[in-house]
Motif scaffolding. Sequence first.
Motif, PDB file in Angstrom:
ATOM      1  N   MET A 100       0.837  -1.200   0.000  1.00  0.00           N
ATOM      2  CA  MET A 100       0.000   0.000   0.000  1.00  0.00           C
ATOM      3  C   MET A 100       0.877   1.257   0.000  1.00  0.00           C
ATOM      4  O   MET A 100       1.946   1.276   0.620  1.00  0.00           O
ATOM      5  CB  MET A 100      -0.901  -0.031   1.244  1.00  0.00           C
ATOM      6  CG  MET A 100      -1.933   1.060   1.337  1.00  0.00           C
ATOM      7  SD  MET A 100      -3.087   0.733   2.706  1.00  0.00           S
ATOM      8  CE  MET A 100      -2.095   1.176   4.141  1.00  0.00           C
TER       9      MET A 100
ATOM     10  N   THR B 214      -1.462  -3.599   3.836  1.00  0.00           N
ATOM     11  CA  THR B 214      -2.901  -3.426   4.016  1.00  0.00           C
ATOM     12  C   THR B 214      -3.344  -4.095   5.310  1.00  0.00           C
ATOM     13  O   THR B 214      -4.395  -4.722   5.372  1.00  0.00           O
ATOM     14  CB  THR B 214      -3.660  -4.051   2.837  1.00  0.00           C
ATOM     15  OG1 THR B 214      -3.298  -5.442   2.743  1.00  0.00           O
ATOM     16  CG2 THR B 214      -3.300  -3.355   1.539  1.00  0.00           C
TER      17      THR B 214
ATOM     18  N   SER C 238      -9.815  -3.511   6.752  1.00  0.00           N
ATOM     19  CA  SER C 238      -8.459  -3.354   6.250  1.00  0.00           C
ATOM     20  C   SER C 238      -8.020  -1.918   6.478  1.00  0.00           C
ATOM     21  O   SER C 238      -8.848  -1.009   6.556  1.00  0.00           O
ATOM     22  CB  SER C 238      -8.418  -3.675   4.750  1.00  0.00           C
ATOM     23  OG  SER C 238      -7.190  -3.285   4.182  1.00  0.00           O
TER      24      SER C 238
ATOM     25  N   ALA D  30      -6.380  -0.458   4.280  1.00  0.00           N
ATOM     26  CA  ALA D  30      -6.416   0.097   2.925  1.00  0.00           C
ATOM     27  C   ALA D  30      -7.822   0.574   2.605  1.00  0.00           C
ATOM     28  O   ALA D  30      -8.784   0.256   3.302  1.00  0.00           O
ATOM     29  CB  ALA D  30      -5.974  -0.955   1.911  1.00  0.00           C
TER      30      ALA D  30
ATOM     31  N   PRO E  88      -4.300   3.847   0.925  1.00  0.00           N
ATOM     32  CA  PRO E  88      -4.722   3.688   2.321  1.00  0.00           C
ATOM     33  C   PRO E  88      -6.108   4.246   2.587  1.00  0.00           C
ATOM     34  O   PRO E  88      -6.546   5.201   1.943  1.00  0.00           O
ATOM     35  CB  PRO E  88      -3.659   4.467   3.101  1.00  0.00           C
ATOM     36  CG  PRO E  88      -3.139   5.468   2.131  1.00  0.00           C
ATOM     37  CD  PRO E  88      -3.214   4.824   0.777  1.00  0.00           C
TER      38      PRO E  88
ATOM     39  N   SER F 110      -1.596   1.187   9.825  1.00  0.00           N
ATOM     40  CA  SER F 110      -0.845   0.055   9.298  1.00  0.00           C
ATOM     41  C   SER F 110       0.566   0.009   9.877  1.00  0.00           C
ATOM     42  O   SER F 110       1.077  -1.054  10.241  1.00  0.00           O
ATOM     43  CB  SER F 110      -0.777   0.130   7.768  1.00  0.00           C
ATOM     44  OG  SER F 110       0.014  -0.910   7.254  1.00  0.00           O
TER      45      SER F 110
END
Length: 355
Positions: free
Chosen positions: A146, A158, A178, A180, A221, A231
């Motif tokens: 990511m 992610t 997630s 992401a 993201p 993350s």
Amino acid sequence: MTARVAADALRDFAGAVFRAAGVGDADARAWAETLVWANLRGVDSHGVLRIPRYLELIGSGAINPRPAMAMRVAAGAIGLLEADRAPGPVAMNRAMDEAIAIARRLHLGWVVARDITHAGAVGHFAVRAAAQGLAGLVMTASGPLMAWPGSRGAVVSTNPIAVAIPAGERPPLLLDMSTAAVALGKVMAAKDAGTPIPEGWGVDGAGRPTTDPAAVATLLPMAGPKGAGLSLMIECLASLAAGNPLLTPSLLGQGPKEGPRMNGLAIAVDVGAFGEAGAFAREVDALAAAVAAAPAGGDAPVMLPGERGGAVMATREREGIALPAGTWTRLEKAAAALGVPMPPRSGGPPARQSG
């Protein structure tokens, strides 16, 4: 053409494929259960469409079908599980079970799993704790997938996070997300279905926004710096704590030692220990009822975390799980190579048999 398969048949099929690939019987069943749970809840991106890729990783040695997992650290509420590149669901089931056992003694269990592989829908492991009246938190970390705000190309991963909260008279609350804008599996699912993806999901190799799932090189993201920052924190908690950093070697050009490496974190909390027995569960029920009673602001109903997936599960348990043509074809090819018959399709003509 979409194929519709009963959940039990799909579970049996997935288990048979993994056994044919060398996975032990109990581990194959646990792995299949996690994948089909994702399909049942509408998270097809983390369901059986992943099987062909998992088989490739078993073949390359990146996934160990017969891992020798062992607890390497037991320090109060803290545990470190050496997963030996186990199938991700097998490792995270063990990590959560260890965390639950510690929480039964100390009210909190915090277990890091080192060197796992792709775990699938991490909410499955968080719910494992909630089913026993404990709050469950699960996170997994992997290599760069990511973009970082302002960067070109992948910098962080992610990394998903799930939280399950036990309730009293209602199902547990479940947040499974997630970091992401979207899970990579959803891009894979769109590719299988031959459909475009929304803007804001990913960029191509030149860093340009794209709606073509086949052109996505890097995911974006969730909420920009918020998703990227979260993350990075998961990498610290799941990887650096395990002594198994994933981002730093990749960003410095050193790469993984062998195949894609991951780490996981399973936390179980005895939330009932804060007060009288049953008080927490009653408050969760009351909170859920209050939120559900909020006036709707549009056509969509007011739903709590986990309710959408629960509703989809009820429908799919009754009507079967729909698999896009692309997913079915890839599964058919993988099954044929192992001599495993495809599952029967429900509500339509029988499926062709592989092998």
